[in-house]
Scaffold this active site. Structure first.
Site, PDB file in Angstrom:
ATOM      1  CD  GLU A 264      -9.010  -3.913   5.584  1.00 18.75           C
ATOM      2  OE1 GLU A 264      -8.582  -4.948   6.140  1.00 18.75           O
ATOM      3  OE2 GLU A 264      -8.265  -3.063   5.098  1.00 18.75           O
ATOM      4  CG  HIS A 283      -5.470  -6.373   4.647  1.00 13.61           C
ATOM      5  ND1 HIS A 283      -5.798  -5.436   5.585  1.00 13.61           N
ATOM      6  CD2 HIS A 283      -4.113  -6.431   4.662  1.00 13.61           C
ATOM      7  CE1 HIS A 283      -4.697  -4.957   6.152  1.00 13.61           C
ATOM      8  NE2 HIS A 283      -3.667  -5.555   5.600  1.00 13.61           N
TER       9      HIS A 283
HETATM   10  N1  LIG Z   1      -1.596  -4.925   2.473  1.00 12.28           N
HETATM   11  C1  LIG Z   1      -0.739  -5.687   3.115  1.00 12.28           C
HETATM   12  O1  LIG Z   1      -0.865  -6.919   3.125  1.00 12.28           O
HETATM   13  C2  LIG Z   1       0.428  -5.048   3.825  1.00 12.28           C
HETATM   14  C3  LIG Z   1       1.545  -5.836   4.157  1.00 12.28           C
HETATM   15  C4  LIG Z   1       2.646  -5.219   4.760  1.00 12.28           C
HETATM   16  C5  LIG Z   1       2.610  -3.853   5.059  1.00 12.28           C
HETATM   17  N2  LIG Z   1       1.506  -3.123   4.751  1.00 12.28           N
HETATM   18  C6  LIG Z   1       1.465  -1.682   5.053  1.00 12.28           C
HETATM   19  O2  LIG Z   1       2.376  -1.025   4.187  1.00 12.28           O
HETATM   20  C7  LIG Z   1       2.800   0.207   4.787  1.00 12.28           C
HETATM   21  C8  LIG Z   1       4.315   0.384   4.623  1.00 12.28           C
HETATM   22  O3  LIG Z   1       4.986  -0.690   5.264  1.00 12.28           O
HETATM   23  P1  LIG Z   1       6.598  -0.673   5.430  1.00 12.28           P
HETATM   24  O4  LIG Z   1       6.962  -2.027   5.944  1.00 12.28           O
HETATM   25  O5  LIG Z   1       7.224  -0.136   4.218  1.00 12.28           O
HETATM   26  O6  LIG Z   1       6.729   0.376   6.625  1.00 12.28           O
HETATM   27  P2  LIG Z   1       8.043   1.239   7.000  1.00 12.28           P
HETATM   28  O7  LIG Z   1       7.833   1.660   8.411  1.00 12.28           O
HETATM   29  O8  LIG Z   1       9.282   0.503   6.637  1.00 12.28           O
HETATM   30  O9  LIG Z   1       7.933   2.508   6.032  1.00 12.28           O
HETATM   31  C9  LIG Z   1       6.943   3.482   6.175  1.00 12.28           C
HETATM   32  C10 LIG Z   1       7.550   4.794   5.700  1.00 12.28           C
HETATM   33  O10 LIG Z   1       6.530   5.779   5.677  1.00 12.28           O
HETATM   34  C11 LIG Z   1       7.152   7.013   6.038  1.00 12.28           C
HETATM   35  N3  LIG Z   1       6.117   7.957   6.429  1.00 12.28           N
HETATM   36  C12 LIG Z   1       5.471   8.081   7.600  1.00 12.28           C
HETATM   37  N4  LIG Z   1       4.582   9.100   7.529  1.00 12.28           N
HETATM   38  C13 LIG Z   1       4.676   9.606   6.276  1.00 12.28           C
HETATM   39  C14 LIG Z   1       3.999  10.657   5.595  1.00 12.28           C
HETATM   40  N5  LIG Z   1       3.070  11.400   6.202  1.00 12.28           N
HETATM   41  N6  LIG Z   1       4.336  10.900   4.299  1.00 12.28           N
HETATM   42  C15 LIG Z   1       5.267  10.154   3.676  1.00 12.28           C
HETATM   43  N7  LIG Z   1       5.968   9.165   4.287  1.00 12.28           N
HETATM   44  C16 LIG Z   1       5.649   8.890   5.578  1.00 12.28           C
HETATM   45  C17 LIG Z   1       8.130   6.647   7.135  1.00 12.28           C
HETATM   46  O11 LIG Z   1       9.145   7.625   7.278  1.00 12.28           O
HETATM   47  C18 LIG Z   1       8.672   5.315   6.629  1.00 12.28           C
HETATM   48  O12 LIG Z   1       9.867   5.495   5.872  1.00 12.28           O
HETATM   49  C19 LIG Z   1       2.307   0.138   6.246  1.00 12.28           C
HETATM   50  O13 LIG Z   1       1.119   0.889   6.360  1.00 12.28           O
HETATM   51  C20 LIG Z   1       1.974  -1.316   6.457  1.00 12.28           C
HETATM   52  O14 LIG Z   1       0.996  -1.502   7.434  1.00 12.28           O
HETATM   53  C21 LIG Z   1       0.418  -3.694   4.144  1.00 12.28           C
END
Ligand SMILES: NC(=O)c1ccc[n+]([C@@H]2O[C@H](COP(=O)([O-])OP(=O)(O)OC[C@H]3O[C@@H](n4cnc5c(N)ncnc54)[C@H](O)[C@@H]3O)[C@@H](O)[C@H]2O)c1
Length: 311
Positions: A264, A283
């Site tokens: 990015e 993003h």
């Molecule tokens: N694009 C954006 O602007 C933006 C904004 C917020 C969050 N995000 C991203 O979204 C994602 C999720 O965020 P969240 O707040 O729900 O996080 P979270 O920690 O609440 O949930 C992540 C989940 O993924 C699960 N997990 C981990 N490894 C795994 C695997 N191999 N297979 C399946 N499940 C697995 C975990 O058990 C957890 O329940 C993160 O990568 C975060 O960085 C992106």
């Protein structure tokens, strides 16, 4: 008086709240002047960043008084959490504060790509009438959405999808299949292969780890239903961008939306240029006016609390 440095954009009301208590430098473009930023860290007690400021050993060495790093967002890819812990520097993410923005992005792009009808403005304005070509769009209601990762954002996405009448399955090996969340939210836990084979929409909500890197590769895409849709708001590196581009060009997938990328910003060599039925955003899935306010207020309050505890 404690000193706070903010190196990326933050909601102004939250900045003022901090300014009423501390000596605050708000420099939203400082992230792009790394040397200047490092020079300014000598007296800083609290640092507030988004996802571009690299909080690594070099930065920590330049900030001997640093006690806390506030992250205006969720992912901690840009923060060396272990190095911070070794120095007893607290790291505070804005967990949950931007989840609704991301979940709405997923539903919006899913509906847009299933329907396939919203990119005809120019043709219609020019007097063309592409009605036959756009008459086979699909409703979201009754479709199956598969969520990879059933944490905060995955669960909220499930609730919004159910509001549209979608069925929801999810894969999350860290959440036991007997955990109450599955029943409470009426979501069926499934294996990864079943999810990719069965879902009309696959949406990713996992961190980037060695296990999840390239999780959506050519093999997994080949397992997806003909005409399915893929949404990635999680992290770049989870989807093989070349394999996805090929699947969209062949018409194997009806569409994809990507908010995050292996690099990015994208480079001129990106395989994602000139690919049909592809929505690309820089993003911003988690960034809206409302989420920026929530994220900023939450981090300001936690920074105040942490610095007061150290006083
Ligand atoms: N694009 C954006 O602007 C933006 C904004 C917020 C969050 N995000 C991203 O979204 C994602 C999720 O965020 P969240 O707040 O729900 O996080 P979270 O920690 O609440 O949930 C992540 C989940 O993924 C699960 N997990 C981990 N490894 C795994 C695997 N191999 N297979 C399946 N499940 C697995 C975990 O058990 C957890 O329940 C993160 O990568 C975060 O960085 C992106």
């Amino acid at each position: 008086m404690s000193r706070v440095l903010i190196t990326e954009f933050m909601d102004v009301a939250a900045v003022r709240k901090l300014q009423s208590r501390f000596d605050v430098t708000y420099a939203p473009n400082l992230v792009d002047a790394r040397n200047e930023m490092l020079e300014g860290l000598q007296q800083v007690d609290a640092l507030i960043v988004r996802n571009r400021t690299q909080v690594n050993a070099e930065l920590l060495a330049a900030a001997p008084r640093l006690k806390v790093v506030g992250r205006l967002g969720v992912g901690l890819d840009n923060i060396d959490v272990k190095a911070c812990a070794d120095r007893s520097v607290d790291v505070i993410p804005a967990t949950g504060a931007n989840a609704l923005s991301v979940a709405e992005y997923v539903l919006c792009t899913s509906m847009m790509l299933l329907r396939g009808a919203y990119l005809s403005t120019q043709a219609v304005a020019q007097g063309k009438w592409p009605r036959p070509a756009l008459s086979n769009g699909r409703e979201a209601g009754g479709k199956l959405i598969g969520l990879v990762g059933f944490g905060g954002i995955g669960r909220l996405t499930a609730q919004l999808a159910q509001g549209l009448g979608m069925q929801v399955i999810a894969h999350d090996p860290m959440l036991d299949s007997s955990a109450p969340e599955w029943n409470d939210l009426r979501v069926r836990p499934v294996g990864l292969n079943e999810l990719f084979t069965a879902a009309d929409v696959v949406s990713l909500h996992i961190p980037l780890t060695p296990e999840t890197r390239n999780l959506v590769d050519a093999d997994r895409i080949a397992r997806m239903k003909q005409g399915a849709v893929l949404i990635n708001t999680a992290r770049g590196g989870i989807v093989d961008e070349s394999a996805l581009a090929a699947a969209l060009k062949e018409g194997k997938l009806a569409g994809a939306a990507l908010d995050v990328f292996s690099q990015e910003p994208l480079t001129a060599q990106s395989p994602l240029a000139n690919v049909p039925n592809l929505v690309l955003t820089p993003h911003i899935a988690g960034v809206t006016t409302e989420s920026n306010e929530r994220v900023s207020v939450l981090i300001a309050e936690k920074i105040i609390e942490t610095l007061n505890n150290h006083a």
